[in-house]
Design an enzyme around this catalytic site. Structure first.
Site, PDB file in Angstrom:
ATOM      1  N   GLY A 227       0.786  -1.231   0.000  1.00  0.00           N
ATOM      2  CA  GLY A 227       0.000   0.000   0.000  1.00  0.00           C
ATOM      3  C   GLY A 227       0.811   1.269   0.000  1.00  0.00           C
ATOM      4  O   GLY A 227       0.273   2.355   0.140  1.00  0.00           O
ATOM      5  N   GLU A 447      -9.550  -2.527  29.545  1.00  0.00           N
ATOM      6  CA  GLU A 447      -9.056  -1.383  28.764  1.00  0.00           C
ATOM      7  C   GLU A 447      -8.442  -0.327  29.671  1.00  0.00           C
ATOM      8  O   GLU A 447      -7.422   0.271  29.328  1.00  0.00           O
ATOM      9  CB  GLU A 447     -10.174  -0.774  27.917  1.00  0.00           C
ATOM     10  CG  GLU A 447     -10.718  -1.688  26.812  1.00  0.00           C
ATOM     11  CD  GLU A 447      -9.646  -2.245  25.881  1.00  0.00           C
ATOM     12  OE1 GLU A 447      -8.634  -1.544  25.641  1.00  0.00           O
ATOM     13  OE2 GLU A 447      -9.806  -3.390  25.412  1.00  0.00           O
TER      14      GLU A 447
HETATM   15  P1  ADP Z   1       1.277  -1.173  -3.512  1.00  0.00           P
HETATM   16  O1  ADP Z   1       1.378  -1.596  -4.931  1.00  0.00           O
HETATM   17  O2  ADP Z   1       2.530  -0.579  -2.966  1.00  0.00           O
HETATM   18  O3  ADP Z   1       0.735  -2.220  -2.591  1.00  0.00           O
HETATM   19  P2  ADP Z   1      -0.607   0.643  -4.613  1.00  0.00           P
HETATM   20  O4  ADP Z   1       0.262   1.382  -5.545  1.00  0.00           O
HETATM   21  O5  ADP Z   1      -1.488  -0.387  -5.195  1.00  0.00           O
HETATM   22  O6  ADP Z   1       0.220   0.019  -3.425  1.00  0.00           O
HETATM   23  O7  ADP Z   1      -1.462   1.705  -3.804  1.00  0.00           O
HETATM   24  C1  ADP Z   1      -2.812   1.531  -3.543  1.00  0.00           C
HETATM   25  C2  ADP Z   1      -3.534   2.849  -3.573  1.00  0.00           C
HETATM   26  O8  ADP Z   1      -3.126   3.675  -2.495  1.00  0.00           O
HETATM   27  C3  ADP Z   1      -3.235   3.652  -4.803  1.00  0.00           C
HETATM   28  O9  ADP Z   1      -4.088   3.315  -5.841  1.00  0.00           O
HETATM   29  C4  ADP Z   1      -3.460   5.072  -4.336  1.00  0.00           C
HETATM   30  O10 ADP Z   1      -4.810   5.406  -4.424  1.00  0.00           O
HETATM   31  C5  ADP Z   1      -3.077   5.020  -2.893  1.00  0.00           C
HETATM   32  N1  ADP Z   1      -1.709   5.509  -2.697  1.00  0.00           N
HETATM   33  C6  ADP Z   1      -0.672   4.790  -2.233  1.00  0.00           C
HETATM   34  N2  ADP Z   1       0.431   5.567  -2.145  1.00  0.00           N
HETATM   35  C7  ADP Z   1       0.094   6.782  -2.572  1.00  0.00           C
HETATM   36  C8  ADP Z   1       0.802   8.016  -2.726  1.00  0.00           C
HETATM   37  N3  ADP Z   1       2.104   8.141  -2.404  1.00  0.00           N
HETATM   38  N4  ADP Z   1       0.130   9.085  -3.201  1.00  0.00           N
HETATM   39  C9  ADP Z   1      -1.166   8.981  -3.520  1.00  0.00           C
HETATM   40  N5  ADP Z   1      -1.886   7.852  -3.406  1.00  0.00           N
HETATM   41  C10 ADP Z   1      -1.289   6.764  -2.925  1.00  0.00           C
HETATM   42 ZN    ZN Z   2      -6.417  -5.917  25.559  1.00  0.00          ZN
END
Ligand code: ADP
Ligand code: ZN
Ligand code: MG
Length: 639
Positions: A227, A447
């Site tokens: 992500g 908690e």
């Molecule tokens: P990975 O391939 O590293 O697992 P992705 O490129 O698929 O992650 O990212 C998933 C989504 O998260 C993207 O489509 C985008 O919407 C959001 N995202 C992740 N990093 C960024 C960033 N640096 N700027 C803007 N959006 C981002």
């Molecule tokens: Zn706990």
């Protein structure tokens, strides 16, 4: 530079026909509709739908005798009769007999016949043909369509085997403005973008580099937590350079039949070279690029062949093959060393989790298309989301908008985003998850135990919310937020974290003299943390600074997985883990005994209101003489 590689003939290009088929859309409904249309047309043309009244031949004969008929138009066996008074009627005669003969047979005298104007028209070529053959053609057509439909069904299942060598790459056309991603769509990742600009430059004007004899990188590997935007960034490189982008994920290579992975690789590279300059992007390359030969109980031949093929293709690049291979993985540690040697994926681009400023930028990007209320403060949201990846932030924004829409508001408000943070972090609230009075009490003390330990110990992060409303898998939750963004964690912090995790367990024990299943995940967290301290980070004085496992938790030494490390070391590790856990228990006990008043006060308040926000929570703390940690997080809005 034109983009016509898809039009070129390829003897192996069996996929073309397939494409056409899918374009037909293949709905039985379509075929039925077509058939109905044709039938309707037929009915209209053959005229059974016509409103003209019919007369019988005998009536016609009588009218002719009476001299009422002006003209008769004969068209095949159709008669169109126009009467003296202007009426028009239809009739039919026998097919073989001439009209005059028929009328004569009905007793029309030749004199009467002579007074009537009889015109014989040939059936027009087309009409004649159509009327006679259309029933046959229509049924044939229907049968054909039916079989075609059936065969498509079959293809869907068994006949896939015919196309299995075809690369399944998805291609993004650089001229497709709607799906174009550029560096502007990627927030943060400054170093990574800087590094990739070079690649963009090369793809834009390869000649400049080739003329001076520079060797262009063949492969770039993007690594980073899930992500963090690896896939996005790879797309952005293609978008910036304006070149076609072939996208395929590692697991798609390895499917069903042996040998197919390798042939897919060949297809893919062939296609890309035809479209050059181009980017090939292999997502999640760890699915195929794992260390070869290391597999326990026989490696995966298919995977190795695929990997070998990729290496062969990359080695086979001519110096002026303007194709760059990009790959992404979140497990760089398991990649085969042969992949990352110079001349292959020798450029490494690392994507970190975004820091506070980057998180704000990412939020801004995803807020663009959403109507925001005036009270929105993205800086504050960015502060409250340490450890969130780009993808988490994206889903945070989305959840916020969903919450607003569900409450029929036209704009997204700050409290939507605040609620969305918790939803993304912990899963949806389970308000319906009703607790019995006893369970509620246990959860509240549990908690409160976590919270007090965290607030008292110097190296734990301050608490900003305590709740006993169930969320996701958790019965209740205590949210902490670091005072400052940090990349490194220290031993002291880990020790306090373990004590804080055990706070719930200790609290239940202290108050009720009994333990529930509630702390099970707490125990998992603290145990694995303690184990990692000992085996990964050299934080145990008894073992010393030795890394016994790699970052994935696999033993460092030897291929044989059964025996992690020697018996003596194993025993020592276990002893150290228990010692650390025990220390944590004691610390938690000490804190909860010493601050029992504050602890019970928090628990009572929780039973009453269920959720305590930072402000109320801290009021109770100060009332009981617990000092708050130095820096106020929530009020610092300056960058
Ligand atoms: P990975 O391939 O590293 O697992 P992705 O490129 O698929 O992650 O990212 C998933 C989504 O998260 C993207 O489509 C985008 O919407 C959001 N995202 C992740 N990093 C960024 C960033 N640096 N700027 C803007 N959006 C981002
Ligand atoms: Zn706990
Ligand atoms: Mg990805």
């Amino acid at each position: 530079m034109d983009f016509n590689f898809l039009n070129q003939k390829d003897p192996q290009d069996k996929g073309k026909k397939k494409k056409k088929n899918t374009k037909w859309g293949g709905s039985l409904a379509g075929a039925v509709f077509f058939f109905m249309l044709m039938t309707a047309l037929y009915l209209v043309v053959t005229g059974s739908g016509k409103a003209t009244p019919q007369v019988s031949i005998s009536d016609l004969a009588n009218s002719v005798i009476a001299g009422n008929v002006k003209t008769i138009v004969v068209e095949g066996d159709q008669l169109t009769i126009t009467y003296q008074n202007g009426d028009v009627k239809d009739s039919k005669k026998e097919v073989d007999a001439p009209l005059s003969q028929t009328l004569f047979d009905y007793g029309v005298p030749a004199t009467a016949l002579a007074k009537t104007d009889i015109q014989i028209k040939d059936e027009t070529g087309f009409m004649y043909w159509f009327l006679n053959f259309s029933p046959i053609i229509l049924s044939l057509l229907f049968i054909l369509i039916f079989f075609w439909y059936l065969s498509r069904q079959v293809k869907g299942a068994g006949m896939q085997a015919f196309s299995f060598g075809q690369s399944k790459a998805r291609v993004t056309d650089p001229n497709d403005k709607n799906n174009r991603v550029t560096f502007k769509d990627v927030a943060g990742c400054k170093e990574a973008k800087e590094e990739l600009k070079e690649i963009v430059d090369f793809l834009k004007s390869p000649k400049k580099f080739l003329d001076i004899g520079a060797r262009i990188p063949k492969g770039v590997i993007l690594t980073g937590a899930p992500g963090t935007g690896k896939t996005l960034l790879a797309r952005a490189v293609a978008g910036e350079a304006g070149v076609p982008f072939f996208h395929l994920s590692g697991s798609e290579f390895v499917e069903m039949f042996v040998g197919v992975g390798a042939s897919r690789v060949r297809d893919l590279f062939k296609m890309a070279k035809r479209a050059a300059p181009a980017i090939i992007f292999v997502d999640e390359i760890d699915a195929i690029g794992r260390t070869r030969g290391g597999g326990f109980g026989g490696g995966n031949d298919e995977r190795e062949q695929t990997l070998n093929q990729i290496l062969v293709e990359m080695d086979g690049f001519e110096p002026n093959d303007k194709v760059i291979v990009m790959a992404a993985t979140n497990r760089p540690d398991v990649l085969d060393p042969a992949l990352v040697r110079p001349g292959r994926f020798d450029r490494k681009v690392i994507l970190d989790l975004p820091d506070r400023a980057d998180r704000e930028e990412i939020l801004k990007i995803h807020a663009l298309k959403k109507p925001l209320a005036e009270d929105i403060n993205l800086t504050l949201i960015a502060e409250r989301t340490p450890g969130f990846s780009g993808a988490d932030l994206y889903s945070l924004m989305n959840e916020g908008a969903i919450l607003a829409a569900r409450e029929n508001r036209k704009k997204v408000f700050q409290f939507d985003l605040i609620r969305a943070i918790e939803k993304v972090m912990l899963g949806p609230e389970r308000k319906s998850h009703l607790l019995s009075k006893k369970e509620k009490e246990i959860t509240a003390y549990h908690e409160a135990g976590h919270a007090i330990v965290a607030s008292v110990l110097p190296h734990a992060d301050p608490v900003h919310k305590v709740s006993i409303i169930a969320r996701g898998n958790a019965g209740g939750y205590t949210l902490k937020l670091p005072l400052e963004e940090r990349r490194l964690q220290s031993k002291k912090e880990f020790i306090d974290d373990i004590a804080m995790s055990l706070g719930g367990y200790v609290a239940e024990q202290m108050i009720f003299g009994d333990v529930t299943t509630g702390p099970s995940s707490d125990l998992q967290v603290s145990t694995s943390l303690a184990r990692a301290m000992v085996t990964r980070w050299g934080m145990s004085p008894l073992i010393g600074p030795i890394a016994l496992v790699d970052s994935g938790g696999k033993p460092q030494y030897g291929e044989v997985a059964e025996r992690e490390f020697s018996e003596t070391v194993s025993t020592k590790v276990d002893a150290e883990v228990s010692r650390i856990i025990n220390d944590g228990l004691q610390t938690a006990e000490k804190v909860l005994t010493e601050y029992k008043k504050a602890f019970t006060a928090i628990a009572h308040k929780l039973i009453e209101v269920e959720t305590l926000e930072q402000e109320e929570y801290e009021k109770i703390l100060t009332a009981h003489g617990i000092l708050l940690k130095k820096k106020e997080v929530i009020t610092t809005t300056e960058v």
